[in-house]
Structures are given as C-alpha cells and as structure tokens.
Design a protein around this motif. Structure first.
Motif, PDB file in Angstrom:
ATOM      1  N   CYS A  21       0.866  -1.177   0.000  1.00 52.45           N
ATOM      2  CA  CYS A  21       0.000   0.000   0.000  1.00 52.45           C
ATOM      3  C   CYS A  21       0.907   1.232   0.000  1.00 52.45           C
ATOM      4  O   CYS A  21       2.125   1.116  -0.006  1.00 52.45           O
ATOM      5  N   GLU A  22       0.299   2.421   0.012  1.00 54.69           N
ATOM      6  CA  GLU A  22       1.081   3.659  -0.058  1.00 54.69           C
ATOM      7  C   GLU A  22       1.772   3.991   1.259  1.00 54.69           C
ATOM      8  O   GLU A  22       2.748   4.734   1.288  1.00 54.69           O
ATOM      9  N   GLY A  23       1.281   3.484   2.366  1.00 52.53           N
ATOM     10  CA  GLY A  23       1.868   3.742   3.677  1.00 52.53           C
ATOM     11  C   GLY A  23       0.850   3.436   4.761  1.00 52.53           C
ATOM     12  O   GLY A  23      -0.350   3.351   4.502  1.00 52.53           O
ATOM     13  N   ILE A  24       1.342   3.277   5.972  1.00 49.24           N
ATOM     14  CA  ILE A  24       0.464   2.997   7.108  1.00 49.24           C
ATOM     15  C   ILE A  24       0.531   4.198   8.043  1.00 49.24           C
ATOM     16  O   ILE A  24       1.575   4.480   8.634  1.00 49.24           O
ATOM     17  N   ARG A  25      -0.577   4.905   8.126  1.00 48.91           N
ATOM     18  CA  ARG A  25      -0.650   6.042   9.043  1.00 48.91           C
ATOM     19  C   ARG A  25      -0.988   5.506  10.423  1.00 48.91           C
ATOM     20  O   ARG A  25      -1.999   4.835  10.619  1.00 48.91           O
ATOM     21  N   ILE A  26      -0.118   5.796  11.389  1.00 54.28           N
ATOM     22  CA  ILE A  26      -0.275   5.308  12.758  1.00 54.28           C
ATOM     23  C   ILE A  26      -0.605   6.487  13.667  1.00 54.28           C
ATOM     24  O   ILE A  26       0.076   7.513  13.622  1.00 54.28           O
ATOM     25  N   VAL A  27      -1.633   6.327  14.472  1.00 54.99           N
ATOM     26  CA  VAL A  27      -1.930   7.262  15.551  1.00 54.99           C
ATOM     27  C   VAL A  27      -2.005   6.413  16.819  1.00 54.99           C
ATOM     28  O   VAL A  27      -2.819   5.501  16.913  1.00 54.99           O
ATOM     29  N   LEU A  28      -1.119   6.706  17.763  1.00 53.38           N
ATOM     30  CA  LEU A  28      -1.052   5.963  19.017  1.00 53.38           C
ATOM     31  C   LEU A  28      -1.290   6.927  20.164  1.00 53.38           C
ATOM     32  O   LEU A  28      -0.571   7.917  20.312  1.00 53.38           O
ATOM     33  N   ARG A  29      -2.323   6.641  20.943  1.00 54.98           N
ATOM     34  CA  ARG A  29      -2.626   7.444  22.133  1.00 54.98           C
ATOM     35  C   ARG A  29      -2.294   6.603  23.366  1.00 54.98           C
ATOM     36  O   ARG A  29      -2.740   5.461  23.468  1.00 54.98           O
ATOM     37  N   LEU A  30      -1.493   7.193  24.271  1.00 55.60           N
ATOM     38  CA  LEU A  30      -1.091   6.510  25.495  1.00 55.60           C
ATOM     39  C   LEU A  30      -1.594   7.286  26.702  1.00 55.60           C
ATOM     40  O   LEU A  30      -1.379   8.500  26.799  1.00 55.60           O
ATOM     41  N   GLU A  31      -2.237   6.571  27.606  1.00 53.50           N
ATOM     42  CA  GLU A  31      -2.707   7.194  28.839  1.00 53.50           C
ATOM     43  C   GLU A  31      -1.510   7.453  29.746  1.00 53.50           C
ATOM     44  O   GLU A  31      -0.665   6.586  29.941  1.00 53.50           O
ATOM     45  N   ASN A  32      -1.450   8.652  30.276  1.00 50.95           N
ATOM     46  CA  ASN A  32      -0.361   9.030  31.167  1.00 50.95           C
ATOM     47  C   ASN A  32      -0.958   9.337  32.532  1.00 50.95           C
ATOM     48  O   ASN A  32      -1.480  10.417  32.757  1.00 50.95           O
ATOM     49  N   SER A  33      -0.938   8.353  33.404  1.00 54.01           N
ATOM     50  CA  SER A  33      -1.480   8.521  34.748  1.00 54.01           C
ATOM     51  C   SER A  33      -0.558   7.811  35.730  1.00 54.01           C
ATOM     52  O   SER A  33      -0.556   6.585  35.805  1.00 54.01           O
ATOM     53  N   PRO A  34       0.228   8.565  36.494  1.00 55.97           N
ATOM     54  CA  PRO A  34       1.186   7.942  37.398  1.00 55.97           C
ATOM     55  C   PRO A  34       0.537   7.152  38.531  1.00 55.97           C
ATOM     56  O   PRO A  34       1.187   6.341  39.166  1.00 55.97           O
ATOM     57  N   ASN A  35      -0.739   7.355  38.764  1.00 55.98           N
ATOM     58  CA  ASN A  35      -1.404   6.702  39.896  1.00 55.98           C
ATOM     59  C   ASN A  35      -2.146   5.425  39.511  1.00 55.98           C
ATOM     60  O   ASN A  35      -2.799   4.823  40.353  1.00 55.98           O
ATOM     61  N   LYS A  36      -2.071   5.024  38.248  1.00 56.41           N
ATOM     62  CA  LYS A  36      -2.750   3.804  37.813  1.00 56.41           C
ATOM     63  C   LYS A  36      -1.725   2.726  37.513  1.00 56.41           C
ATOM     64  O   LYS A  36      -0.697   2.999  36.904  1.00 56.41           O
ATOM     65  N   ARG A  37      -2.014   1.516  37.917  1.00 55.34           N
ATOM     66  CA  ARG A  37      -1.117   0.400  37.604  1.00 55.34           C
ATOM     67  C   ARG A  37      -1.233   0.003  36.139  1.00 55.34           C
ATOM     68  O   ARG A  37      -0.250  -0.368  35.508  1.00 55.34           O
ATOM     69  N   GLU A  38      -2.450  -0.007  35.618  1.00 53.18           N
ATOM     70  CA  GLU A  38      -2.667  -0.374  34.211  1.00 53.18           C
ATOM     71  C   GLU A  38      -3.102   0.868  33.451  1.00 53.18           C
ATOM     72  O   GLU A  38      -4.112   1.475  33.775  1.00 53.18           O
ATOM     73  N   ARG A  39      -2.321   1.211  32.451  1.00 53.20           N
ATOM     74  CA  ARG A  39      -2.614   2.388  31.642  1.00 53.20           C
ATOM     75  C   ARG A  39      -3.053   1.944  30.256  1.00 53.20           C
ATOM     76  O   ARG A  39      -2.532   0.979  29.714  1.00 53.20           O
ATOM     77  N   GLY A  40      -3.995   2.682  29.697  1.00 53.65           N
ATOM     78  CA  GLY A  40      -4.576   2.289  28.423  1.00 53.65           C
ATOM     79  C   GLY A  40      -3.880   2.886  27.211  1.00 53.65           C
ATOM     80  O   GLY A  40      -3.143   3.866  27.298  1.00 53.65           O
ATOM     81  N   TYR A  41      -4.147   2.257  26.073  1.00 56.56           N
ATOM     82  CA  TYR A  41      -3.695   2.795  24.779  1.00 56.56           C
ATOM     83  C   TYR A  41      -4.817   2.640  23.775  1.00 56.56           C
ATOM     84  O   TYR A  41      -5.729   1.820  23.938  1.00 56.56           O
ATOM     85  N   GLU A  42      -4.741   3.458  22.727  1.00 58.58           N
ATOM     86  CA  GLU A  42      -5.598   3.305  21.555  1.00 58.58           C
ATOM     87  C   GLU A  42      -4.700   3.432  20.334  1.00 58.58           C
ATOM     88  O   GLU A  42      -4.002   4.434  20.183  1.00 58.58           O
ATOM     89  N   LEU A  43      -4.695   2.415  19.500  1.00 58.95           N
ATOM     90  CA  LEU A  43      -3.849   2.358  18.312  1.00 58.95           C
ATOM     91  C   LEU A  43      -4.738   2.347  17.080  1.00 58.95           C
ATOM     92  O   LEU A  43      -5.589   1.465  16.929  1.00 58.95           O
ATOM     93  N   THR A  44      -4.548   3.342  16.206  1.00 57.12           N
ATOM     94  CA  THR A  44      -5.286   3.411  14.945  1.00 57.12           C
ATOM     95  C   THR A  44      -4.272   3.266  13.816  1.00 57.12           C
ATOM     96  O   THR A  44      -3.327   4.049  13.715  1.00 57.12           O
ATOM     97  N   GLU A  45      -4.465   2.225  12.989  1.00 53.03           N
ATOM     98  CA  GLU A  45      -3.599   1.987  11.838  1.00 53.03           C
ATOM     99  C   GLU A  45      -4.448   2.128  10.582  1.00 53.03           C
ATOM    100  O   GLU A  45      -5.436   1.418  10.421  1.00 53.03           O
ATOM    101  N   THR A  46      -4.071   3.066   9.708  1.00 53.54           N
ATOM    102  CA  THR A  46      -4.794   3.278   8.458  1.00 53.54           C
ATOM    103  C   THR A  46      -3.871   2.901   7.304  1.00 53.54           C
ATOM    104  O   THR A  46      -2.850   3.561   7.079  1.00 53.54           O
ATOM    105  N   TYR A  47      -4.231   1.831   6.617  1.00 57.13           N
ATOM    106  CA  TYR A  47      -3.478   1.388   5.439  1.00 57.13           C
ATOM    107  C   TYR A  47      -3.978   2.223   4.266  1.00 57.13           C
ATOM    108  O   TYR A  47      -5.115   2.084   3.836  1.00 57.13           O
ATOM    109  N   GLN A  48      -3.110   3.104   3.763  1.00 60.78           N
ATOM    110  CA  GLN A  48      -3.508   4.052   2.741  1.00 60.78           C
ATOM    111  C   GLN A  48      -3.243   3.511   1.345  1.00 60.78           C
ATOM    112  O   GLN A  48      -2.208   2.904   1.091  1.00 60.78           O
TER     113      GLN A  48
END
Length: 122
Positions: A21-48
């Motif tokens: 494909c022409e490229g993979i657009r990546i958007v990665l969101r990382l939760e930044n919370s020092p008081n949580k043991r488990e922090r979340g992420y959201e990964l969006t991969e768009t194959y263009q």
C-alpha cells in the motif's frame, strides 16, 4: 492537591512504510497517569491506498513500560499488550520522546527513522 484519578493522553503519529500500500498512518494514544497500575492505549492503523481504498483498524488495551532491553540495558520501551496480555507491538522511546517501532525480538526496525512516531504537541 492533584486529583489522583486524573489522566492525560499523549498522542504519537507517523507514516510507516507498507509493502502493498502507499503507507500505514499510525496514531497511538497513550494514557499518562502515574497513579494507575494499568494504563490504556488506543492504536489506529490506516493502510492508505490499498486496492480496496484506505482501510482503518483500531485496537485498544493496556500497555506496559519496560526499562532495559536485551540489546540495550538503558532503554525505555513501550509494550502494547493484546487482550490476553501478550505483546502486540513494542516501541523504543528515545531522549527526544520519539517512539521507534521494534520488531518481534525488540530490535529497532531498519532503516532507523523510517519506523518512527513523533509526539504531537497538544
């Protein structure tokens, strides 16, 4: 006093190479919370520019921060985990805050800089 339940999200993005494909657009969101043991992420991969047009895949879960890799004891890596807790993708964070994609053996994918996500200033 800070609210201990408050979380902020850091966003990284980049355009990675793609074999069919022409490229993979990546958007990665990382939760930044020092008081949580488990922090979340959201990964969006768009194959263009695939034969079926742009194709978007979104995943979310938790991530872990790892200090020291086999080939780089001083490294700091981000490991995205799947629903079963197994590593899905890993990134090395450099001193400038950029994330470099790692292969399944947690080595930087070459050529360096081609597989990089930059922090989006909010």
């Amino acid at each position: 006093m800070l609210d201990e339940t408050f979380s902020t999200w850091m966003q990284y993005q980049g355009l990675l190479p793609c074999a069919d494909c022409e490229g993979i657009r990546i958007v990665l969101r990382l939760e930044n919370s020092p008081n949580k043991r488990e922090r979340g992420y959201e990964l969006t991969e768009t194959y263009q520019g695939t034969k079926d047009g742009d194709r978007e895949y979104v995943r979310s879960g938790i991530y872990e921060v790892v200090y020291g890799l086999e080939n780089d004891p001083g490294a700091m890596a981000i490991r995205l985990l799947d629903d079963s807790g197994a590593p899905l993708k890993s990134f090395l964070q450099d001193k400038e805050g950029m994330l470099h994609a790692l292969d399944t053996n947690e080595n930087i994918i070459s050529p360096e800089g081609t597989y990089t996500l930059e922090l989006v200033k909010q």
